[in-house]
Motif scaffolding. Sequence first.
Motif, PDB file in Angstrom:
ATOM      1  N   ARG A   1       0.719  -1.114  -0.066  1.00  0.00           N
ATOM      2  CA  ARG A   1      -0.020   0.069  -0.084  1.00  0.00           C
ATOM      3  C   ARG A   1       0.915   1.459   0.031  1.00  0.00           C
ATOM      4  O   ARG A   1       0.592   2.220  -0.730  1.00  0.00           O
ATOM      5  CB  ARG A   1      -0.888  -0.181   1.222  1.00  0.00           C
ATOM      6  N   ARG A   2       1.985   1.195   0.843  1.00  0.00           N
ATOM      7  CA  ARG A   2       2.725   2.580   0.859  1.00  0.00           C
ATOM      8  C   ARG A   2       3.750   2.491  -0.569  1.00  0.00           C
ATOM      9  O   ARG A   2       3.945   3.726  -1.191  1.00  0.00           O
ATOM     10  CB  ARG A   2       3.810   2.398   1.895  1.00  0.00           C
TER      11      ARG A   2
ATOM     12  N   ILE B   1      17.016  -5.723   2.307  1.00  0.00           N
ATOM     13  CA  ILE B   1      16.356  -5.205   1.070  1.00  0.00           C
ATOM     14  C   ILE B   1      16.607  -3.654   0.387  1.00  0.00           C
ATOM     15  O   ILE B   1      16.819  -3.770  -0.663  1.00  0.00           O
ATOM     16  CB  ILE B   1      14.864  -5.710   1.076  1.00  0.00           C
ATOM     17  N   THR B   2      16.697  -2.797   1.442  1.00  0.00           N
ATOM     18  CA  THR B   2      16.741  -1.296   0.920  1.00  0.00           C
ATOM     19  C   THR B   2      18.152  -1.161   0.028  1.00  0.00           C
ATOM     20  O   THR B   2      18.432  -0.805  -0.854  1.00  0.00           O
ATOM     21  CB  THR B   2      16.451  -0.394   2.129  1.00  0.00           C
TER      22      THR B   2
ATOM     23  N   ARG C   1      12.815   1.735   0.052  1.00  0.00           N
ATOM     24  CA  ARG C   1      13.115   2.091   1.571  1.00  0.00           C
ATOM     25  C   ARG C   1      12.040   2.979   2.352  1.00  0.00           C
ATOM     26  O   ARG C   1      11.858   2.627   3.310  1.00  0.00           O
ATOM     27  CB  ARG C   1      14.577   3.069   0.926  1.00  0.00           C
ATOM     28  N   THR C   2      11.375   3.853   1.402  1.00  0.00           N
ATOM     29  CA  THR C   2      10.368   4.325   2.034  1.00  0.00           C
ATOM     30  C   THR C   2       9.193   3.819   2.477  1.00  0.00           C
ATOM     31  O   THR C   2       8.524   3.942   3.471  1.00  0.00           O
ATOM     32  CB  THR C   2       9.955   5.567   1.095  1.00  0.00           C
ATOM     33  N   ALA C   3       8.943   2.756   1.806  1.00  0.00           N
ATOM     34  CA  ALA C   3       7.610   1.816   2.080  1.00  0.00           C
ATOM     35  C   ALA C   3       7.982   0.946   3.088  1.00  0.00           C
ATOM     36  O   ALA C   3       7.284   0.710   3.896  1.00  0.00           O
ATOM     37  CB  ALA C   3       7.282   0.867   0.933  1.00  0.00           C
ATOM     38  N   LEU C   4       9.606   0.472   3.402  1.00  0.00           N
ATOM     39  CA  LEU C   4       9.662  -0.340   4.615  1.00  0.00           C
ATOM     40  C   LEU C   4      10.012   0.559   6.036  1.00  0.00           C
ATOM     41  O   LEU C   4       9.814  -0.129   6.769  1.00  0.00           O
ATOM     42  CB  LEU C   4      10.960  -1.236   4.006  1.00  0.00           C
TER      43      LEU C   4
ATOM     44  N   ALA D   1      10.617   7.505   8.093  1.00  0.00           N
ATOM     45  CA  ALA D   1      11.877   8.328   7.548  1.00  0.00           C
ATOM     46  C   ALA D   1      11.210   9.323   6.497  1.00  0.00           C
ATOM     47  O   ALA D   1      11.551  10.410   6.264  1.00  0.00           O
ATOM     48  CB  ALA D   1      12.952   7.731   6.502  1.00  0.00           C
ATOM     49  N   ALA D   2      10.047   8.778   5.959  1.00  0.00           N
ATOM     50  CA  ALA D   2       9.190   9.742   5.084  1.00  0.00           C
ATOM     51  C   ALA D   2       8.512  10.653   5.914  1.00  0.00           C
ATOM     52  O   ALA D   2       8.076  11.788   5.293  1.00  0.00           O
ATOM     53  CB  ALA D   2       8.352   8.946   3.752  1.00  0.00           C
TER      54      ALA D   2
END
Length: 379
Positions: A28-29, A236-237, A307-310, A314-315
Amino acid sequence: MSEALVASRAPGTDTSVPGVSGARQFWRRLRAQRAALVAAGIVALLVLVALAAPLLTAIEGQDPTTYHPSLIDSARGGVPVGSLGGIGGDHWLGVEPQTGRDLFARLAYGARVSLGVALAATLVQVFIGVVVGVAAALGNRWVDQLLSRATDIIVAMPLMIMSLALLAIVPSSFPRPVLVALVIGLIAWGNIAKIVRAQTLTLKELDYVSAARLSGWGAWRIARRELLPGLAAPVITYSALLVPQNISVEAALSFLGVGVKPPTPSWGQMLTAADVWYQAAPQYLLLPAGALFVTVLALTVLGDGVRTALDPRAASRLRVGTGRRREAMADAGASAGATTADAGAGTVHASSGTVHASSGSADASTGSADASATKEAKA
């Protein structure tokens, strides 16, 4: 025991254990980021072209190794015959100068080499980096020092120089794409090992890991059951950002002549052969360079989106900080208003006191006048 502690955490806390709901939140993110979706579509298209290269070239009716001397103008030094480098129904993107090999076929098969080498090298880097980083964080002081110094040496090694040296001494009979992937993976795992070690040291201090240790679990069982799920997001990022870097390294090695050898097509190898044709046949240089640029850019944007979704915190730090500043400004405004109101009330009270004091003075004057009148009457 540790699972019970994880389950008993307060709602809203991050347990760092991925599950079905966590995967749904991740998708979703990720879907909320349009740039990441476009990049994912481009990467998927490139992977599809690489996998379906034999089918696509069969539809075109060409292959990446067949020479077509009839499509080359020898009088002009080997420039392709026709407009735009010989683009037509038989050759969708034209042909190579001097050889007449089909450019579309070589680009499609070159995508297989570039993407395959980059992904294989990334897998080698991630495997070695995770093993070394976790072992350094869970080991005793001497193991940690030994592995940390070895990691520092690997990080300090110049990747391109070491790759050039290793690729130059290996016999040419060894499969070149496999060799390039192994060399890149064996030399460039230091940074991910540092990241994994730092993250593991942080996770070690959490309550559920301590509970697992007190329950008698071994180090590797703790690493497999408790630490690796928590390491998934940073690994993963960083892996998503390693793939475009490895594509660039493979292209640079092939450009320098120590990477993939002809006749196996590679984008870097095509750039090497195109450096003298950028004026006579610019499409021969622009096509592999454009494919390399688009691939690296798409993978970089996709890696940032992952990176932002995980790690949505941070976002949201900027938004949270902005909200806090707005709340602070609102509180300051309210406090200033209250202070002004209090000051106005104090002024009103002071004015009232002045009025009361003036009334008291008038009453005193009236009393003095009455006393004088009484004295005169008695006299």
